[in-house]
Write a protein that holds these residues in place. Sequence first.
Motif, mmCIF file in Angstrom:
data_model
loop_
_atom_site.group_PDB
_atom_site.id
_atom_site.type_symbol
_atom_site.label_atom_id
_atom_site.label_comp_id
_atom_site.label_asym_id
_atom_site.label_seq_id
_atom_site.Cartn_x
_atom_site.Cartn_y
_atom_site.Cartn_z
ATOM 1 N N ASN A 291 4.645 3.103 -6.169
ATOM 2 C CA ASN A 291 3.430 2.302 -6.310
ATOM 3 C C ASN A 291 3.696 1.191 -7.297
ATOM 4 O O ASN A 291 4.054 1.453 -8.440
ATOM 5 C CB ASN A 291 2.290 3.150 -6.895
ATOM 6 C CG ASN A 291 1.727 4.100 -5.890
ATOM 7 O OD1 ASN A 291 1.455 3.723 -4.761
ATOM 8 N ND2 ASN A 291 1.570 5.343 -6.304
ATOM 9 N N ARG B 15 0.847 -1.185 0.000
ATOM 10 C CA ARG B 15 0.000 0.000 0.000
ATOM 11 C C ARG B 15 0.882 1.233 0.000
ATOM 12 O O ARG B 15 0.597 2.214 -0.673
ATOM 13 C CB ARG B 15 -0.934 -0.026 1.227
ATOM 14 C CG ARG B 15 -1.710 1.246 1.463
ATOM 15 C CD ARG B 15 -2.663 1.587 0.318
ATOM 16 N NE ARG B 15 -3.315 2.879 0.555
ATOM 17 C CZ ARG B 15 -2.837 4.047 0.159
ATOM 18 N NH1 ARG B 15 -1.715 4.105 -0.509
ATOM 19 N NH2 ARG B 15 -3.482 5.162 0.423
ATOM 20 N N THR C 124 -7.807 -1.912 -6.125
ATOM 21 C CA THR C 124 -7.712 -0.528 -5.671
ATOM 22 C C THR C 124 -8.955 -0.227 -4.835
ATOM 23 O O THR C 124 -9.828 -1.079 -4.675
ATOM 24 C CB THR C 124 -7.617 0.430 -6.868
ATOM 25 O OG1 THR C 124 -8.853 0.373 -7.592
ATOM 26 C CG2 THR C 124 -6.487 0.029 -7.795
ATOM 27 N N ASN D 26 -0.366 0.426 -13.355
ATOM 28 C CA ASN D 26 -0.344 1.754 -12.737
ATOM 29 C C ASN D 26 0.913 2.044 -11.941
ATOM 30 O O ASN D 26 0.923 2.887 -11.053
ATOM 31 C CB ASN D 26 -1.577 1.921 -11.836
ATOM 32 C CG ASN D 26 -1.670 0.819 -10.797
ATOM 33 O OD1 ASN D 26 -1.015 -0.222 -10.918
ATOM 34 N ND2 ASN D 26 -2.455 1.034 -9.771
ATOM 35 N N ASN E 130 -0.945 -2.593 -9.236
ATOM 36 C CA ASN E 130 -1.806 -3.377 -8.358
ATOM 37 C C ASN E 130 -3.205 -3.500 -8.936
ATOM 38 O O ASN E 130 -3.688 -2.616 -9.633
ATOM 39 C CB ASN E 130 -1.831 -2.848 -6.922
ATOM 40 C CG ASN E 130 -2.448 -1.480 -6.831
ATOM 41 O OD1 ASN E 130 -2.399 -0.701 -7.763
ATOM 42 N ND2 ASN E 130 -3.012 -1.182 -5.677
#
Lengths: 378, 378, 378
Positions: free
Chosen positions: C61, C38, C67, C76, C64
């Motif tokens: 990030n 996260r 979301t 992303n 993933n």
Amino acid sequence: PEDQGALKLEYKGQFQLNHRDTGGGSDDDESVSEFNFRRNRVALMGAYGKHFGLYVQTEFNEDNNITGFNVTDGDNEDFQLLDAVMRFKYNDAVNFWLGKYKYSFTRENLEACEMPLTLDRSLLIRAPLVDEGTRDKGVTLWGNLFDQKFQYRLDAMNGRNDSASAPDSAFRYGARAHVTLLDPENGHGYKGTYLGEKKVLTIGGAYQMEKDVAYSNYTAAGIGSESVDYKAWTADLFFEYPVDGVGTFTVSGAYADYDLDDAYKNDNLADLYDTGIMGINGEKNGGYVKIGYMLPNLPLQFFARSESWSLSNYNGFYDQEVDWYGGGFNYYFRGQDLKLTMELSQADFDKEGKKVFGGKTYNTEDFTTVTAQLQVIF
Amino acid sequence: PEDQGALKLEYKGQFQLNHRDTGGGSDDDESVSEFNFRRNRVALMGAYGKHFGLYVQTEFNEDNNITGFNVTDGDNEDFQLLDAVMRFKYNDAVNFWLGKYKYSFTRENLEACEMPLTLDRSLLIRAPLVDEGTRDKGVTLWGNLFDQKFQYRLDAMNGRNDSASAPDSAFRYGARAHVTLLDPENGHGYKGTYLGEKKVLTIGGAYQMEKDVAYSNYTAAGIGSESVDYKAWTADLFFEYPVDGVGTFTVSGAYADYDLDDAYKNDNLADLYDTGIMGINGEKNGGYVKIGYMLPNLPLQFFARSESWSLSNYNGFYDQEVDWYGGGFNYYFRGQDLKLTMELSQADFDKEGKKVFGGKTYNTEDFTTVTAQLQVIF
Amino acid sequence: PEDQGALKLEYKGQFQLNHRDTGGGSDDDESVSEFNFRRNRVALMGAYGKHFGLYVQTEFNEDNNITGFNVTDGDNEDFQLLDAVMRFKYNDAVNFWLGKYKYSFTRENLEACEMPLTLDRSLLIRAPLVDEGTRDKGVTLWGNLFDQKFQYRLDAMNGRNDSASAPDSAFRYGARAHVTLLDPENGHGYKGTYLGEKKVLTIGGAYQMEKDVAYSNYTAAGIGSESVDYKAWTADLFFEYPVDGVGTFTVSGAYADYDLDDAYKNDNLADLYDTGIMGINGEKNGGYVKIGYMLPNLPLQFFARSESWSLSNYNGFYDQEVDWYGGGFNYYFRGQDLKLTMELSQADFDKEGKKVFGGKTYNTEDFTTVTAQLQVIF
């Protein structure tokens, strides 16, 4: 912060001058030369006492033209956190890791990137349909037993992430074990050579599986109704022995089989070449043998490697065979911290020429690469 | 790690408030204001003894609207390793660098980004057709001779990387030399001002060339049959002199000519404006003069600069002329470590207005920019 | 460098195993499981004496799938400098910050990301039309008055950056104040819980506005002629009280209203769903209540939260209502430095099902998420 356990920084760079005899220019048949980084990393390491540690590593890939199998226009720059792993050690027999790190499968992928025997690991050894190629996200239980003569690892990791073209988001499970008979290899990472400092004989094997990883009957829209499973196994051997006054000898070999239930035989896949079911990292089997000899009184090591792989489909040719040969030397100015490597390699395809597949034209040609690399670790 | 030579960390930030009198809104004719970073960097430095060093620097570009010549929608965020250079020093006369760093051409590009005289270097001084703009990848041999009165540099670097639209992947070769008559400038990087701490008079010049860098007869498909070479030369002068009780005076100027064999005269290029042969970083010539005066008893420095450039084609206008004027001041709270800079600048185009070129409409208009910048180095 | 004030490094990671009951597979109706980060951050902190400090933080990030509100194909990945702020402190009543950092609006966005009470902050609390979501670039004047019982903040920040679809590049101005009656909350950041180490009762409120932030009459081309302003207000309360031998009780709640002059009622917006006027971060109002109880003799804390929001348009449904409920526990092995969190949550939409909007089909379905998270700070 000081009172919480210190963080240490490390830089690891591999700067290369590469020459490839084909793939350049507007017709892809000119030779190409390029300066670039193979690896360009900053690592952070930390520990709270002896039971808990952290390893975080960034990687910056420059745009580069000369890649393992292709010469490209080079718009592939990428900066990422390559590793970020929280490491809990109960004792030598029980370690629990979680985060992003190398999955437990082939020995060569687990050999430290800065400590291979040859210039680099095999270009063909990555597992299919895993987002990160050499790393994955998940958890691992591992440890050494029987006086460190035996090591086990159990992985539960993402494998293929969910996507519209994946039937399911099942985890990828893996198990690996080895027997190490002389000086032990007792870490999570292996090395490609111990530079004559250890006597090592290790025999290992591993298995991986993930259910419902892809469709066997993709439609042109990229989905299907019947799913296939991923199953893979590998076996490997590593032997290194220093002989007083004569030098250090290294022999290592592995075989791997990556299976996707022949999903590549679906005719619609021609339009879906990039699903990952075919190509360099698709369904395939093969292996490598590599040998080394390091002089007794000079930090100079000669090496050679030979690989042979069967690919389900590469550039439109079904059942393509690739042989890859390479040889060269490492000169260790300061061990692995300052090393010069030269390697000459050749890739030899069973089927050559242009091939139209799914409306695109692919060109498959044997190629030769010469690389000079300077490695620096700070 | 400690025993291998320590790594030091440094942060360098330039935070700006920018105002541009045009380029904003849906018609590109509104004024625009923006807070942003011009530079946002973390550097790592290390040394093993006195013969070997490392310099690695990350750069994070935020999305920003107000760029040198345009106001954009700002989807240009980028995080990269800007520099990664391994530095071997045999002695002051023989240095060998390899990796990614500033190529040896204009003085101003080689002036440290955090130590210019004016707000920043010229917006028009970058060489054509080099992937990284201000840096390149390759090797450099350089050193100081004759009691540091003379410096030489020899570069072999990537220049334009291979791509479908490049005839060849030849290297870019460069040579630079300077004569420095008072206190020596003996490093690889220059400064735009020494803040009254040195008396400097340096005259330099450089030459660069790369064979087969582009086509003179691009077809609409972006390839051609006849190739052109890149050739460029520059000459520069830097003079700074502190006068006791009066202050420090700085004068610096340079001229540069970047030649691509008039490849921009090919009619098909209208559809290929982004090949890099035309525009801000294409075929061009021009130069700058900058002057400074720093007070004797207060860390306040006034500066002004004037530039004049001929561009082969900018926004569809052939043989565009640009004049650029700017003036302002630096206040050094803690030398370069904490500095406030204010600059007002104006760009004045010989040909203004809307122009259709290759089916797109470009708008060329004079513009004024006001910038307040706080620089912090930790 | 030593003599300039040292830089300290810190790593902050939150590694999660997530399970969502819907959104996966080729029909978006399968359950999905995923290991992921996260947060995955490296921070740099420095100070020159007591008046000037620096805080810089990178965030990586990973790709993933799971979301807040959707299951995606996960392309992303993003590496950025999340924070880079220069902090000048004249005294406790006068602080001047500039750079990139959290804007001063809702309390929960200002609560430290590693010190929430529940798993994370509200998914619906971000302000509309600000490039960075939780951060912005600009300047802030803030301080504590009346024996730290009162805090004020005044922001001038970018807000919505210039773009072809923005009428103007006006700044976003904000003001926030709080009254804190027991132990003071005197920093720029809040915490979601003080783990029983403080008695806190804080009541706060804030206002933000930006002129000409969007059009009320967008044409299909994404521009218009009549502009709307952004105005928002929020009020919040935080109470935490440790009772000897009984445990620590926490209650916190907030309401926020984000207004864009009903610009979403323009019929052309169906083709422009991604303008940011509608959706999760568009025009909306709502709030949350969260409660916690931490045991007196065991570092175990139970929590629950309830939210209710009215969205101008979500997935094609106008005036959508969302309720979000969650509960779970934190176990603090080493305070916030090593924490395990488990949370079960449910999102409940007033209007469910498939909806065609602007030619696209959106699917809105209630969903349940289970998350196990390990947090590590080094």
